[in-house]
Write a protein that holds these residues in place. Structure first.
Motif, mmCIF file in Angstrom:
data_model
loop_
_atom_site.group_PDB
_atom_site.id
_atom_site.type_symbol
_atom_site.label_atom_id
_atom_site.label_comp_id
_atom_site.label_asym_id
_atom_site.label_seq_id
_atom_site.Cartn_x
_atom_site.Cartn_y
_atom_site.Cartn_z
ATOM 1 N N SER A 96 0.796 -1.233 0.000
ATOM 2 C CA SER A 96 0.000 0.000 0.000
ATOM 3 C C SER A 96 0.821 1.273 0.000
ATOM 4 O O SER A 96 0.467 2.246 -0.650
ATOM 5 N N ASP A 97 1.938 1.297 0.738
ATOM 6 C CA ASP A 97 2.710 2.548 0.822
ATOM 7 C C ASP A 97 3.189 3.014 -0.549
ATOM 8 O O ASP A 97 3.334 4.208 -0.792
ATOM 9 N N LEU A 98 3.387 2.083 -1.486
ATOM 10 C CA LEU A 98 3.836 2.457 -2.830
ATOM 11 C C LEU A 98 2.796 3.318 -3.552
ATOM 12 O O LEU A 98 3.148 4.186 -4.348
ATOM 13 N N LEU A 99 1.537 3.064 -3.271
ATOM 14 C CA LEU A 99 0.463 3.808 -3.925
ATOM 15 C C LEU A 99 0.566 5.293 -3.588
ATOM 16 O O LEU A 99 0.279 6.150 -4.418
ATOM 17 N N ILE A 105 3.817 4.747 -9.668
ATOM 18 C CA ILE A 105 2.825 3.662 -9.566
ATOM 19 C C ILE A 105 1.480 4.134 -10.111
ATOM 20 O O ILE A 105 0.814 3.422 -10.863
ATOM 21 N N GLN A 106 1.099 5.341 -9.756
ATOM 22 C CA GLN A 106 -0.180 5.873 -10.247
ATOM 23 C C GLN A 106 -0.162 6.032 -11.763
ATOM 24 O O GLN A 106 -1.160 5.778 -12.430
ATOM 25 N N ASN A 107 0.990 6.419 -12.319
ATOM 26 C CA ASN A 107 1.121 6.519 -13.781
ATOM 27 C C ASN A 107 1.012 5.149 -14.441
ATOM 28 O O ASN A 107 0.380 5.008 -15.482
ATOM 29 N N ILE A 108 1.620 4.144 -13.826
ATOM 30 C CA ILE A 108 1.562 2.782 -14.368
ATOM 31 C C ILE A 108 0.106 2.302 -14.399
ATOM 32 O O ILE A 108 -0.356 1.740 -15.392
ATOM 33 N N ILE A 109 -0.632 2.576 -13.315
ATOM 34 C CA ILE A 109 -2.048 2.181 -13.243
ATOM 35 C C ILE A 109 -2.831 2.849 -14.373
ATOM 36 O O ILE A 109 -3.577 2.192 -15.102
ATOM 37 N N ASP A 136 2.201 -8.695 -19.516
ATOM 38 C CA ASP A 136 3.647 -8.843 -19.305
ATOM 39 C C ASP A 136 4.319 -7.478 -19.166
ATOM 40 O O ASP A 136 5.196 -7.296 -18.312
ATOM 41 N N GLU A 137 3.920 -6.510 -19.998
ATOM 42 C CA GLU A 137 4.496 -5.160 -19.926
ATOM 43 C C GLU A 137 4.212 -4.518 -18.572
ATOM 44 O O GLU A 137 5.098 -3.913 -17.964
ATOM 45 N N MET A 138 2.977 -4.656 -18.097
ATOM 46 C CA MET A 138 2.626 -4.080 -16.800
ATOM 47 C C MET A 138 3.425 -4.758 -15.685
ATOM 48 O O MET A 138 3.893 -4.105 -14.753
ATOM 49 N N TYR A 139 3.586 -6.067 -15.804
ATOM 50 C CA TYR A 139 4.379 -6.814 -14.822
ATOM 51 C C TYR A 139 5.804 -6.252 -14.764
ATOM 52 O O TYR A 139 6.341 -5.989 -13.681
#
Length: 175
Positions: A96-99, A105-109, A136-139
């Protein structure tokens, strides 16, 4: 003949042991099942197995013939990737702290059109639906931050061409 991706669709009565016998057909030929999904189909009381393999068309044709010999199998088809519309789903469990601490992380989402499914004190879960390479790219993007858990579904697919389902249904109802 060169190897390519095939999606095999098997319509069958849902009997115990059928999955075992179907996987045995692949095992005997040393062909790996890359993805497997079983669900109900558009026909009442008929299951649909969606099996993805990477092999030659010749082997795929032989395997489909063997699968159709199974007593519970109504029909089996195979299609190339160009002949199907397909998706997979995946869940990513992240700390959670990464969020809140990692802006990226927010950009990746956002960039991956994924959804936050749940947020708890210690973790959050992302859901992503798409082609295998998109997951796979998201991973790869999330991996450096640490993935607590990851799971991906088998391929689900529908053929672009009509699969003569009404004929299949009539055939099944006369059994």
């Amino acid at each position: 003949m060169e190897n390519q991706w095939f999606t095999i669709s098997v319509y069958s009565e849902n009997n115990v042991g059928l999955l075992n016998r179907i996987s045995g057909i692949f095992l005997k030929r040393h062909i790996n099942i890359e993805s497997l999904n079983v669900s109900k189909s558009e026909i009442n009381n008929v299951s649909k197995f969606t099996i993805v393999v990477h092999t030659t068309e010749n082997w795929t044709r032989k395997i489909v013939g063997q699968i159709e010999k199974q007593i519970e199998v109504i029909r089996a088809f195979y299609h190339t990737d160009d002949e199907t519309i397909y998706q997979e789903s995946a869940l990513f469990k992240i700390a959670s702290d990464l969020l809140f601490d990692e802006r990226q992380i927010q950009n990746i989402i956002k960039d991956n059109n994924s959804q936050i499914v749940t947020v708890a004190r210690d973790f959050f879960v992302l859901a992503k639906t798409g082609r295998r390479f998109e997951i796979d790219e998201m991973y790869e993007q999330l991996a450096p931050y640490g993935i607590m858990q990851f799971v991906r579904s088998g391929r689900i697919s529908v053929s672009k061409d009509e699969m003569q389902i009404s004929a299949l249904l009539q055939e099944f109802q006369h059994h």
